[in-house]
Design an enzyme around this catalytic site. Structure first.
Site, PDB file in Angstrom:
ATOM      1  N   PRO A   1      -3.675  -4.590  -1.845  1.00 45.79           N
ATOM      2  CG  PRO A   1      -2.796  -4.460  -0.269  1.00 45.79           C
ATOM      3  CD  PRO A   1      -2.326  -3.915  -1.419  1.00 45.79           C
ATOM      4  CD  GLU A   2      -9.192  -6.748  -4.913  1.00 45.75           C
ATOM      5  OE1 GLU A   2     -10.349  -6.743  -4.886  1.00 45.75           O
ATOM      6  OE2 GLU A   2      -8.975  -6.160  -6.659  1.00 45.75           O
ATOM      7  CG  HIS A   7       9.988   1.892   0.962  1.00 51.96           C
ATOM      8  ND1 HIS A   7      10.313   2.872   1.480  1.00 51.96           N
ATOM      9  CD2 HIS A   7      10.489   1.079  -0.119  1.00 51.96           C
ATOM     10  CE1 HIS A   7      10.456   3.343   0.074  1.00 51.96           C
ATOM     11  NE2 HIS A   7      11.305   2.168  -0.427  1.00 51.96           N
ATOM     12  NE  ARG A  52       2.013   3.708  -4.986  1.00 47.36           N
ATOM     13  CZ  ARG A  52       1.230   3.919  -5.857  1.00 47.36           C
ATOM     14  NH1 ARG A  52       1.524   2.327  -6.736  1.00 47.36           N
ATOM     15  NH2 ARG A  52       0.564   4.488  -7.155  1.00 47.36           N
TER      16      ARG A  52
END
Ligand SMILES: [Zn+2]
Length: 272
Positions: free
Chosen positions: A2-3, A91, A110
């Protein structure tokens, strides 16, 4: 990953839902992400009221009535969003419940994300923030400041604008798109830019980031907005991911090179 625009969008959407809510419950499902969760994280959150939600660099910051701030980073694949019915996924590593019936669900397959708690009045001294350059939309990101920073280095301009100590939030996509719109080649030494070029590049960085925020982010890979919908900025890409496509300005083929291990897309004809 994500930016800035994705994180800004998520922070704004969370703010709309959870401002003034009181945290009634919080739960972690493991001991750590990139770093360990603080001891007693959930105990410290419960019974505090959410005063504000904002963004610094790519961190979401939730200021609480107990003078602590919850800091959330999405890492490579994290999602953090509000739900009216909690869905605990494989998750889900952390969630918060509020007195208005909202759940904030943090999901990160992750586990490069980060969740921590800092005293609100010590945020700027935190090692997470103390080294960061100005926000692109802030008064600190002036042409004078930017020109001075660029004049001190011969590093390629693309690497320099992605350096968070110079200015925060210019990720790989925004770097490519702002350099194309400024007609500046990504390999130019930073100190070779004229003052006029520095000024245009600054304007284009701000313009691209605003455009990205307005369209809700770039929607690559695992990113979703806080309400679970995809963003639409990728439809506005002119060079990013367009190797071999015709340049929309001149018709030459967009090229791709690798700089510091990252893809750089540019028009060899338009960008000098
Ligand atoms: Zn071109």
């Amino acid at each position: 990953m994500p930016e800035l625009a994705e994180v800004e969008t998520i922070a704004q959407e969370l703010k709309n839902v959870i401002i003034d809510n009181k945290i009634t419950f919080a739960k972690t499902f493991r001991k750590d992400l990139r770093i360990p969760f603080p001891d007693n994280l959930c105990d410290l959150l419960i019974d505090s009221t959410i005063l504000s939600v904002w963004r610094r660099s790519k961190y979401i910051i939730i200021d609480l009535s107990n003078k602590k701030s919850l800091i959330v980073h999405l890492g490579m694949s994290g999602r953090f969003y509000a739900q009216s019915n909690l869905t605990i996924e494989k998750h889900t590593h952390f969630y918060i419940e509020t007195n208005k019936g909202s759940f904030l669900n943090f999901i990160d397959p992750r586990r490069f994300g980060l969740i921590t708690l800092v005293d609100t009045d010590k945020l700027s001294e935190s090692p997470l923030f103390s080294h960061l350059g100005p926000e692109p939309f802030s008064n600190g990101f002036t042409v004078k400041y930017f020109a001075q920073k660029l004049s001190k280095t011969t590093r390629p301009i693309k690497n320099v604008i992605m350096d968070q100590e110079i200015v925060v939030g210019v990720g790989n996509i925004y770097a490519a798109e702002s350099l194309f719109r400024s007609k500046i080649h990504p390999e130019r030494p930073a100190n070779s830019l004229s003052l006029a070029e520095v000024s245009i590049l600054r304007d284009k960085i701000i313009e691209i980031l605003k455009l990205a925020i307005e369209s809700g982010g770039s929607s690559l890979r695992d990113y979703r907005k806080a309400d679970g919908e995809k963003g639409g900025f990728q439809e506005l890409f002119l060079v990013y991911g367009k190797k071999g496509h015709a340049c929309k300005t001149c018709g030459s083929l967009i090229d791709r090179i690798v700089q510091s291990g990252r893809s750089s897309f540019f028009c060899p004809n338009c960008q000098k």
